[in-house]
Write an enzyme that holds these catalytic residues in place. Structure first.
Site, short mmCIF file in Angstrom:
data_model
loop_
_atom_site.label_atom_id
_atom_site.label_comp_id
_atom_site.label_asym_id
_atom_site.label_seq_id
_atom_site.Cartn_x
_atom_site.Cartn_y
_atom_site.Cartn_z
N GLY A 232 0.81 -1.21 0.00
CA GLY A 232 0.00 0.00 0.00
C GLY A 232 0.84 1.25 0.00
O GLY A 232 2.07 1.20 0.19
N PRO A 233 0.22 2.40 -0.21
CA PRO A 233 0.96 3.67 -0.22
C PRO A 233 1.60 3.96 1.12
O PRO A 233 1.22 3.38 2.15
CB PRO A 233 -0.13 4.71 -0.55
CG PRO A 233 -1.27 3.92 -1.12
CD PRO A 233 -1.21 2.58 -0.49
N GLY A 235 2.40 5.48 4.70
CA GLY A 235 1.61 6.11 5.75
C GLY A 235 0.24 5.53 5.97
O GLY A 235 -0.56 6.09 6.74
N THR A 236 -0.09 4.41 5.31
CA THR A 236 -1.43 3.85 5.44
C THR A 236 -1.57 2.90 6.63
O THR A 236 -2.67 2.44 6.91
CB THR A 236 -1.84 3.11 4.15
OG1 THR A 236 -0.79 2.21 3.78
CG2 THR A 236 -2.06 4.09 3.03
N THR A 239 2.86 -1.05 8.93
CA THR A 239 3.65 -1.45 10.10
C THR A 239 2.77 -1.56 11.34
O THR A 239 2.91 -2.49 12.14
CB THR A 239 4.79 -0.43 10.34
OG1 THR A 239 5.56 -0.30 9.15
CG2 THR A 239 5.68 -0.89 11.48
N HIS A 455 -5.53 35.30 -12.08
CA HIS A 455 -5.22 33.88 -12.30
C HIS A 455 -6.09 32.98 -11.41
O HIS A 455 -6.72 32.03 -11.89
CB HIS A 455 -3.73 33.63 -12.02
CG HIS A 455 -3.27 32.24 -12.30
ND1 HIS A 455 -2.58 31.90 -13.43
CD2 HIS A 455 -3.41 31.08 -11.59
CE1 HIS A 455 -2.31 30.61 -13.43
NE2 HIS A 455 -2.79 30.09 -12.30
N GLU A 456 -6.13 33.28 -10.12
CA GLU A 456 -6.90 32.43 -9.19
C GLU A 456 -8.40 32.59 -9.42
O GLU A 456 -9.15 31.61 -9.30
CB GLU A 456 -6.54 32.78 -7.75
CG GLU A 456 -5.07 32.56 -7.39
CD GLU A 456 -4.59 31.15 -7.65
OE1 GLU A 456 -5.41 30.21 -7.60
OE2 GLU A 456 -3.40 30.98 -7.94
N HIS A 459 -9.37 30.26 -12.24
CA HIS A 459 -9.60 28.88 -11.77
C HIS A 459 -10.99 28.75 -11.15
O HIS A 459 -11.74 27.81 -11.45
CB HIS A 459 -8.55 28.50 -10.72
CG HIS A 459 -7.20 28.19 -11.29
ND1 HIS A 459 -6.99 27.26 -12.27
CD2 HIS A 459 -5.98 28.71 -11.01
CE1 HIS A 459 -5.71 27.20 -12.57
NE2 HIS A 459 -5.07 28.08 -11.81
#
Length: 641
Positions: A232-233, A235-236, A239, A455-456, A459
């Site tokens: 898995g990625p 930090g999931t 451990t 610009h913002e 978006h």
């Protein structure tokens, strides 16, 4: 993580260098004690002077070594003679007990006759023969060897881990570095401490049942699995899940990293693997957990620059042998974790070694709420904090990211002298982690500020007008990290993505540059991150997902990871030209689409930019006041105001 419960925290530990120094001092002491009875080196005496001293009765005793050397001890009369004043006392000005002189003689027979005559005349007490035993000479001859051995031991200790773990001692360099967690004292984590990961916990629960009650399965003819791979990625919680297995099963838990097997000495990695499995079998039933196993389990033979007898490959070969070698009744299960399962060796992944792969995915919105509940427990927070709201604000966050958000929120609240952590602190923490630290004191000219606002606002305007664009949360022109402004969205958590959804997202991303073109009729370098994002999306549509008509239903993605070792592309030069053309056409079409939307709403764009310049931060309500409510937001939950 389990705590390191050291039963003797104040136990005195002897430094190896203290031992080496003590041994050296002992050698020196022996040389002084046994080599001579005084601390002063005896003086050389000429043969012609011996006869004169014997005649005067100044010699008390003579000891002959190896039939050629003699040590002479003076009598009281000889010590009183001014000629012997230099040897009468030692370096500490104390009476010298001898030997006072040494001499060499040529013929032992004639020298012995002189001594016999002096003894008969009672001018000599006695003489004796001894074998030479000069420890100082022996020490001096051995000292270079001792120094070389000491330097060698020092270098070996440094190269084998600097004294850490079993590999710190030169004679234990092949021993395993695995840390053993005792099930009675060290392993306290259980599945109750692991929030979310319901699918992974359900799948791994069977391993716990195997360890707790193996007869339940073996009586029916089943075999205990030899290994499980957590994929898995980062930090999931891979451990953490492995430690929970050890806590639930109540068995010894050997934990180490894949890099602990790696050593510069030939054969050390394989030796550590053997020692690890030997220890685990002695304490079975037990669990071996190898974190980041890709450090040692990478596919063999892929690096053409390395030789055939690569040390890492030898270590992997030993690991393969041990996993498939120990009997199924040994009750030793190997858990491993990696976020790069695609590079692992196929032999390691086969059934009989890692019998099952457990995918630990990023948490969904419900699991994120459970993770927040765990990490919020130690915090002083306001009453009625909405966990579902926090979960909605953190799409794509892993368990480690959520822990970081909670900690950052507490730090922000403390910085503002609050007595409890509130909702705004968590929003600020998310902004801090995703966007970086605010830089309100950054010098920006009014012209640049106007360009950033346009610009913002571009978006925000384009995303507001598109059905499949992510819902807007807020827009800011306050610099954060390396960005001069940002628009914050709350993306929908989709399992599959359709072409029209990807195109809408690309169009909204190009809205910033399109707004600059519409307003100023010129563009700037401020759209770098936007261009990078849309280029990746367009390339994925064409080369990975097969969403382009000219390329067709073809993918050039290699999930096995083999393509990274290849020097050639999986397509021809003609196809490469078509791919480049289609990627450019996709991006340009969405850029023109964004320009058209902004041309139709140019007044509203400028109005939004003016509010943004004035307030620096605007929210969803400000856009609703200008554009009205989105017609396709009927089925969406209200998020942030």
């Amino acid at each position: 993580m389990a705590k390191d419960n050291n039963p003797n925290p104040n136990k005195f530990r002897i430094s190896p260098w203290l031992v080496y120094t003590s041994i050296l001092l002992i050698f020196l002491f022996i040389s002084f004690v046994t080599g001579s009875s005084s601390l002063q080196e005896p003086a050389q005496l000429k043969s012609s002077n011996i006869d004169n001293m014997l005649t005067k009765g100044q010699i008390k005793n003579v000891i002959i070594f190896n039939n050629k050397d003699a040590e002479i001890y003076l009598s009281d009369e000889g010590l009183k003679d001014p000629a012997n004043k230099k040897v009468a006392k030692d370096i500490f000005d104390r009476p010298n007990k001898g030997p006072h002189y040494t001499t060499k003689f040529g013929d032992l027979k004639s020298f012995q006759e002189k001594l016999d005559r002096a003894k008969a005349e009672k001018k000599l007490v006695d003489y004796d023969f001894k074998e030479a035993s000069n420890w100082s000479d022996i020490l001096i001859s051995l000292l270079p060897v001792i120094i070389i051995i000491g330097v060698w031991i020092f270098i070996m200790r440094k190269m084998s881990g600097g004294g850490a773990g079993g590999g710190g001692q030169i004679f234990n360099i092949g021993k395993s570095k695995a840390r053993l967690f005792d099930e009675k004292n060290d392993v306290k984590t259980t599945f109750k401490d692991v929030a979310g990961l319901e699918g992974a916990k359900e799948e791994i629960q069977e391993i716990v049942e195997f360890l707790k009650n193996p007869e339940k399965f073996t009586n029916l003819g089943g075999k205990i699995p030899k290994g499980a791979l957590l994929v898995g990625p980062p930090g999931t919680g891979k451990t953490l899940l492995a430690k929970a297995v050890a806590g639930e099963a109540q068995v010894p838990f050997f934990s180490l990293s894949g890099s602990d097997f790696v050593e510069m000495f030939v054969g050390v990695g394989a030796s550590r693997v053997r020692d690890l499995f030997k220890q685990a079998k002695e304490k079975s039933p037990a669990i071996i957990f190898i974190d980041e196993i890709d450090a040692v389990g990478r596919a063999r033979g892929k690096n053409s620059m390395s030789g055939g007898n690569d040390e890492r490959e030898n270590t992997l070969n030993q690991l393969l042998t041990e996993m498939d070698g120990f009997g199924s009744n040994s009750n030793v299960i190997v858990l491993a974790a990696t976020n790069r399962a695609d590079v692992l060796d196929k032999a390691l992944m086969r059934a009989g070694r890692f019998d099952r792969q457990i995918f630990v995915d990023l948490p969904d919105i419900r699991e994120r709420a459970e993770i927040f509940k765990v990490h919020l427990a130690p915090l002083k927070k306001v009453e009625g904090l909405d966990l579902d709201f926090l979960a909605k604000q953190t799409p794509g966050f892993s368990g480690a990211d959520i822990a970081n958000v909670c900690n950052e929120a507490a730090l922000i609240a403390a910085r503002n002298n609050k007595t409890a952590v509130d909702k705004q602190d968590f929003l600020d923490a998310v902004d801090r982690i995703v966007g970086g630290l605010e830089k309100k004191n950054k010098i920006i000219t009014p012209e640049e500020k106007k360009a950033i606002a346009i610009h913002e606002a571009g978006h925000a305007t384009v995303s507001w007008m598109l059905e499949h664009a992510a819902p807007l949360i807020k827009v800011t022109i306050v610099p954060r990290g390396q960005s001069l402004g940002a628009a914050w969205y709350l993306p929908e958590e989709r399992q599959i993505v359709r072409p029209d959804q990807m195109l809408d997202e690309m169009c909204a991303t190009m809205g910033g540059r399109a707004a600059e073109k519409v307003t100023f009729n010129r563009i700037s370098t401020g759209a770098l991150s936007d261009l990078e994002k849309v280029t990746k999306q367009a390339r994925a549509m064409v080369t990975i997902y097969g969403l382009n008509e000219k390329i067709g239903n073809v993918t050039y993605y290699d999930s096995s990871g083999q393509s990274e070792y290849s020097f050639s592309k999986p397509y021809s030069d003609e196809t490469a030209k078509v791919i480049d053309t289609e990627i450019s056409a996709l991006i340009e079409s969405q850029y023109q689409r964004a320009i058209q939307i902004l041309e139709e709403n140019k007044d509203k764009l400028n109005q939004l930019a003016d509010i943004l310049i004035e307030k620096e931060v605007i929210f969803k309500d400000d856009l609703e006041a200008i554009f009205g409510k989105r017609s396709f937001d009927k089925n969406l939950e209200e998020v942030v105001s």
